[in-house]
Each structure stands twice: as C-alpha cells, then as structure tokens.
Design a protein around this motif. Structure first.
Motif, short mmCIF file in Angstrom:
data_model
loop_
_atom_site.label_atom_id
_atom_site.label_comp_id
_atom_site.label_asym_id
_atom_site.label_seq_id
_atom_site.Cartn_x
_atom_site.Cartn_y
_atom_site.Cartn_z
N GLN A 80 32.96 -43.90 30.46
CA GLN A 80 31.56 -44.26 30.63
C GLN A 80 31.24 -44.55 32.09
OE1 GLN A 80 29.38 -46.63 27.92
NE2 GLN A 80 30.84 -46.42 26.26
N VAL A 81 32.17 -45.16 32.79
CA VAL A 81 31.96 -45.44 34.22
C VAL A 81 31.96 -44.13 35.01
CG1 VAL A 81 32.77 -46.72 36.22
CG2 VAL A 81 33.11 -47.66 33.92
N GLU A 138 21.36 -48.70 33.48
CA GLU A 138 22.66 -48.23 33.04
C GLU A 138 23.77 -49.09 33.62
OE1 GLU A 138 25.49 -45.81 31.06
OE2 GLU A 138 23.43 -46.46 30.74
N LEU A 139 23.65 -49.47 34.88
CA LEU A 139 24.68 -50.29 35.50
C LEU A 139 24.67 -51.70 34.90
CD1 LEU A 139 26.94 -50.52 37.49
CD2 LEU A 139 25.29 -50.94 39.31
N ASP A 205 26.87 -46.29 24.44
CA ASP A 205 27.06 -45.53 25.68
C ASP A 205 25.74 -45.31 26.43
OD1 ASP A 205 25.85 -43.75 23.98
OD2 ASP A 205 27.52 -42.34 23.93
N SER A 206 24.70 -46.05 26.05
CA SER A 206 23.41 -45.98 26.74
C SER A 206 22.61 -47.22 26.35
CB SER A 206 22.64 -44.72 26.34
OG SER A 206 22.26 -44.78 24.97
N LEU A 207 21.52 -47.45 27.04
CA LEU A 207 20.66 -48.58 26.67
C LEU A 207 20.08 -48.37 25.28
CD1 LEU A 207 19.22 -51.21 27.26
CD2 LEU A 207 17.48 -49.93 28.55
N GLU A 208 19.74 -47.14 24.95
CA GLU A 208 19.19 -46.85 23.62
C GLU A 208 20.18 -47.20 22.52
OE1 GLU A 208 17.47 -43.04 21.03
OE2 GLU A 208 18.30 -42.74 23.03
N THR A 209 21.44 -46.78 22.68
CA THR A 209 22.42 -47.07 21.64
C THR A 209 22.81 -48.54 21.62
OG1 THR A 209 24.17 -46.34 23.16
CG2 THR A 209 23.36 -44.73 21.56
N LYS A 255 20.03 -60.46 33.28
CA LYS A 255 21.20 -59.95 33.98
C LYS A 255 20.79 -58.95 35.06
CE LYS A 255 25.64 -59.65 34.61
NZ LYS A 255 26.42 -60.83 35.08
N ARG A 256 19.83 -58.09 34.75
CA ARG A 256 19.37 -57.12 35.73
C ARG A 256 18.76 -57.82 36.94
NH1 ARG A 256 14.86 -52.89 33.94
NH2 ARG A 256 13.51 -54.63 34.57
#
Length: 262
Positions: A80-81, A138-139, A205-209, A255-256
């Motif tokens: 993923q990274v 994503e980060l 593996d994404s913000l959506e998931t 967090k962002r």
C-alpha cells in the motif's frame, strides 16, 4: 519500515533535489534573459519567477509527504505504501513536464521578443498536489494505520474477539452482479432472537474502503449489543452513517490537520 521501502523514499527525495537544481538553473537563465531584454521589474520577468514559486510550493508539499512516511511507523503492508509512492511519482512526472514546458515557452517567448500580454501558460488538464486533498487524505489514512478502528473505538476486547473470526475481508471489487455484498449478515431464530452476526468488508486500501469498514463495524456493534435478545428492526443504517461522519470529524480530519496544519 523495511529497508527497501526506505531506500525508495530516499531515491524520490534525491530525484526531487535534482529537479530543483534543474528548475533553479532554468529559471535563473530565463530571469536574466528577460531582465536584460525587458527589465528586471517588468511583468514578464516577474511572471517567470512566479512559475518557480508555484513549483517550490509543490516541492515543499511532496517532500513533506516523504518525510512523514519516514517519521511514522506504518502498520499497513508495504504494498500500500509502494502504491502511494507510485502515484506520487506519476504525479511528479506529470507536474514536472508541465513546468519544463512552461519554462521552455518562456524562453522562446523572451528570445522572440514578444509582449507580456501575449504569453499564455500551457494548458493543464490535471491538478497539482497542492490544489486538492487527495494525497493528504491517502497519507493520513496510511499513518492512521491498519488498526485505526480498534484504537479509535472503545467497543471493548470482547466485541473484537467475537467479530474478528466472523469477518470476511475481500480484496476484490464487488459489482452489482455479485452474489454477496459488503455488510452485516444476521442469524435470527424462528422466535425472532438475534443469534449471530457476520460481516463482509473490503480491504482498507483507500479512504472509501476505510469508511465502508467504519460503517459496517458500527452496524455490527449496534447489533452485537442486542445479541440473544428479541430482534428489533431499528434504523441501524442511519446510526452507521452517522458514525462515518463522526469518524471523519473526530478522527480523520483531526489527524490530517495535525499532519498538514489545514
């Protein structure tokens, strides 16, 4: 962090430095040429420098991403990274091609002695990383980590011990023709007692998931509290949607902001 992943990040940082040196040399050359031809305070000379300023903002943002990856202990699998780094590298290539083209056009414009108002920036059909939150989001997700739900929610160990063996995590995309869907599946006895729950969620593996997992975990917890009781057909979906919004506001956005300050 694995050594090969750390080396990949340092390689991108070295590439950024080489690009900076090239951009600086190219910009200074145009700036001197324009200053000699038009004057150092002429609008076209200033516009050439503004292009470099735009580039520096993007460089600063990209190096921030790379430094944050190095500074934080990541719990997601390295794939993923690597995917994030690949996307960042592709965006960098696209961005640098645009800036090189812009400086080329400036150089040609100065050489042919045009007027300031006639210069047009090259057309661009993509956004810089500073123009939206896609890479920041994503980060942020990667840094929050694979165990963010267990760490954020105070549902208790007994809930997670119950749910984990009853959870199926899928790494493929479910389409409308699938025989199953993401969600919480109930086992209700003939006398309408809730006996068991199972959950199907995507890999995070994404913000959506990630949000799908937030939704379904909260749905499952609401039902878990009613286990071995008469089943009540309440609006658990509404509760789960509220939980998504709360998670974004209380966890993700905080967090962002901590990472990026905006």
């Amino acid at each position: 962090m694995e050594k090969y992943l750390r080396n990949e990040i340092y390689e991108l940082k070295r590439d950024n430095f080489e690009q900076f040196c090239f951009m600086l040399r190219y910009t200074l050359n145009n700036w001197l040429s324009s200053g000699i031809q038009y004057g150092f305070f002429h609008p076209i000379t200033k516009k050439n420098y503004r292009v470099f300023e735009d580039y520096l903002k993007i460089l600063k943002e990209e190096n921030l991403y790379l430094n944050l990856l190095l500074q934080n202990e990541l719990t997601f699998e390295s794939g993923q990274v690597f995917h994030f780094l690949d996307l960042l590298d592709e965006k960098n290539d696209e961005t640098m091609m645009y800036f090189y083209q812009t400086l080329d056009d400036f150089g040609d414009f100065i050489s042919f002695g045009g007027e300031e108002y006639r210069f047009h920036y090259p057309k661009r059909d993509f956004k810089f990383i500073t123009e939206n939150k896609d890479f920041q989001n994503e980060l942020t997700r990667l840094i929050l980590g694979a165990n963010v739900l267990q760490e954020y929610y105070t549902f208790g160990d007994s809930f997670w011990r119950y749910l984990n063996p009853r959870t199926t995590v899928l790494n493929e995309i479910i389409n409308d023709n699938a025989s199953y869907f993401y969600g919480v599946y109930l086992k209700i006895s003939e006398d309408r007692i809730l006996r068991d729950i199972k959950m199907i969620v995507p890999q995070m593996d994404s913000l959506e998931t990630l949000l799908i997992n937030v939704h379904e975990v909260n749905y499952a917890y609401a039902l878990y509290q009613k286990m071995n009781q008469p089943f009540e057909d309440l609006d658990y979906e509404f509760y789960a949607k509220q939980a998504e919004q709360e998670f974004m506001e209380q966890c993700f956005y905080r967090k962002r902001k901590q990472l990026f300050g905006d």
